[in-house]
Design a protein around this motif. Sequence first.
Motif, PDB file in Angstrom:
ATOM      1  N   GLN A   1     -10.364  -2.437  -5.016  1.00 10.87           N
ATOM      2  CA  GLN A   1     -11.177  -1.498  -4.241  1.00 10.87           C
ATOM      3  C   GLN A   1     -10.287  -0.529  -3.459  1.00 10.87           C
ATOM      4  OE1 GLN A   1     -13.596  -4.166  -1.931  1.00 10.87           O
ATOM      5  NE2 GLN A   1     -15.084  -4.508  -3.585  1.00 10.87           N
ATOM      6  N   LEU A   2      -9.199  -1.041  -2.898  1.00 13.64           N
ATOM      7  CA  LEU A   2      -8.278  -0.176  -2.150  1.00 13.64           C
ATOM      8  C   LEU A   2      -7.590   0.818  -3.087  1.00 13.64           C
ATOM      9  CD1 LEU A   2      -6.881   0.690   0.412  1.00 13.64           C
ATOM     10  CD2 LEU A   2      -5.260  -1.204   0.122  1.00 13.64           C
TER      11      LEU A   2
ATOM     12  N   ARG B   1      -2.227  -7.627  -6.552  1.00 12.49           N
ATOM     13  CA  ARG B   1      -2.536  -7.801  -5.132  1.00 12.49           C
ATOM     14  C   ARG B   1      -1.854  -6.703  -4.329  1.00 12.49           C
ATOM     15  NH1 ARG B   1      -4.518 -12.769  -3.558  1.00 12.49           N
ATOM     16  NH2 ARG B   1      -4.593 -14.397  -5.165  1.00 12.49           N
TER      17      ARG B   1
ATOM     18  N   GLN C   1      -9.918  -8.550  -5.946  1.00 14.82           N
ATOM     19  CA  GLN C   1     -11.062  -7.640  -5.890  1.00 14.82           C
ATOM     20  C   GLN C   1     -10.893  -6.609  -4.772  1.00 14.82           C
ATOM     21  OE1 GLN C   1     -14.878  -9.544  -5.528  1.00 14.82           O
ATOM     22  NE2 GLN C   1     -16.020  -7.631  -5.487  1.00 14.82           N
ATOM     23  N   GLU C   2     -10.485  -7.069  -3.592  1.00 18.09           N
ATOM     24  CA  GLU C   2     -10.256  -6.150  -2.476  1.00 18.09           C
ATOM     25  C   GLU C   2      -9.114  -5.185  -2.795  1.00 18.09           C
ATOM     26  OE1 GLU C   2     -11.487  -8.953   1.334  1.00 18.09           O
ATOM     27  OE2 GLU C   2      -9.499  -9.160   0.420  1.00 18.09           O
ATOM     28  N   SER C   3      -8.111  -5.699  -3.504  1.00 20.60           N
ATOM     29  CA  SER C   3      -6.974  -4.859  -3.879  1.00 20.60           C
ATOM     30  C   SER C   3      -7.424  -3.739  -4.803  1.00 20.60           C
ATOM     31  CB  SER C   3      -5.898  -5.704  -4.565  1.00 20.60           C
ATOM     32  OG  SER C   3      -5.370  -6.674  -3.670  1.00 20.60           O
TER      33      SER C   3
ATOM     34  N   GLU D   1       0.820  -1.203   0.000  1.00 18.70           N
ATOM     35  CA  GLU D   1       0.000   0.000   0.000  1.00 18.70           C
ATOM     36  C   GLU D   1       0.860   1.260   0.000  1.00 18.70           C
ATOM     37  OE1 GLU D   1      -3.464   2.181   2.724  1.00 18.70           O
ATOM     38  OE2 GLU D   1      -2.975   0.055   3.085  1.00 18.70           O
TER      39      GLU D   1
ATOM     40  N   LEU E   1      -4.251  -8.613   0.057  1.00 23.64           N
ATOM     41  CA  LEU E   1      -5.685  -8.688  -0.205  1.00 23.64           C
ATOM     42  C   LEU E   1      -5.921  -9.481  -1.483  1.00 23.64           C
ATOM     43  CD1 LEU E   1      -6.546  -4.917   0.403  1.00 23.64           C
ATOM     44  CD2 LEU E   1      -6.771  -6.804   2.054  1.00 23.64           C
ATOM     45  N   ASP E   2      -7.140 -10.008  -1.632  1.00 23.09           N
ATOM     46  CA  ASP E   2      -7.426 -10.703  -2.882  1.00 23.09           C
ATOM     47  C   ASP E   2      -7.560  -9.654  -3.996  1.00 23.09           C
ATOM     48  OD1 ASP E   2     -10.111  -9.698  -3.094  1.00 23.09           O
ATOM     49  OD2 ASP E   2     -10.848 -11.330  -1.841  1.00 23.09           O
TER      50      ASP E   2
ATOM     51  N   GLN F   1     -10.020   3.518  -3.845  1.00 21.16           N
ATOM     52  CA  GLN F   1     -10.193   4.395  -2.705  1.00 21.16           C
ATOM     53  C   GLN F   1      -9.045   5.407  -2.615  1.00 21.16           C
ATOM     54  OE1 GLN F   1     -10.620   2.406   1.142  1.00 21.16           O
ATOM     55  NE2 GLN F   1      -9.508   4.078   2.130  1.00 21.16           N
TER      56      GLN F   1
END
Length: 284
Positions: free
Chosen positions: A275-276, A207, A271-273, A175, A268-269, A279
């Motif tokens: 989304q982050l 990821r 999809q979650e990645s 991140e 993160l998987d 954001q």
Amino acid sequence: MPARDNPTARQARLGTELRKLRDAAGRTAREAAGLLSVDQAKISHMESGRIGISEERIRRLATFYQCGDSLLIEALCTIAREHRGQYWFDEYRGVLAPGFLNIAELEWHSSAFRSLESVTLPGLFQTEGYARTLFASVWPRLPADEIDARVEHRMRRSAILDREDPPPFEAIVHEAALRMRFGGRKVVREQLEHLMTESERATVTVRVIPFTSEDFIEVTQPVLYASGSVAQLDTVQMDGAFGGRFLDADADLKKYRMLLNKAAHASLDPQESCQLIQQIAREL
């Protein structure tokens, strides 16, 4: 045939693999030289990549070394058939330092990639503005034409993702790399949007290791694991401020496979990645 002063990493790798076969067979360089009717120094040059070797000689040596791995031998013969000027990155010979050609060569011939980066984003996903910011920040400062050449070269590397059958690429980024504002908000926003677009490719997986991860992943340099046409040609490339390193020892390959597996587990998987990433882009 004159010796090469600067063999490419791939030419050197061919020699390394021939030396590994000789060592595994318990044969000496003198014995190999006797088989080919050359002096021992020529075997040394072949095994360092400083001079080329024909397919016919590779096959003779493989038989002498009792190597029955036909896929490996064919892969080595493929390298032997390659010649200067055959690929797009050869245009930069004498323009950019050899390391730039070596990474492009590695990517071009690899069957799959995995990467791990903590501060910057993978070169294959970088936008022109982002890449230009990075190269313009090199110290001592680079001349404008050197920056232009490096940026152009980096943009052209991404063409492998547009192949009819592109190599799968799993990119793991921390991140922290997403939140770095290299070049300012506009440049970074464009870069993150481009990263999300690239992640939609069927062969690309992105990821993100979030700040909330409680696992420590030791990576102070960007790591690229490139799978070869056969497992024996797998290569790890470590990037750094003072140049890159190529690793091919079995112990190193195993270590970095484990590191990448650990990083993937901590991330993160996809999809979650995504989304982050979205954001963070919205926050800019």
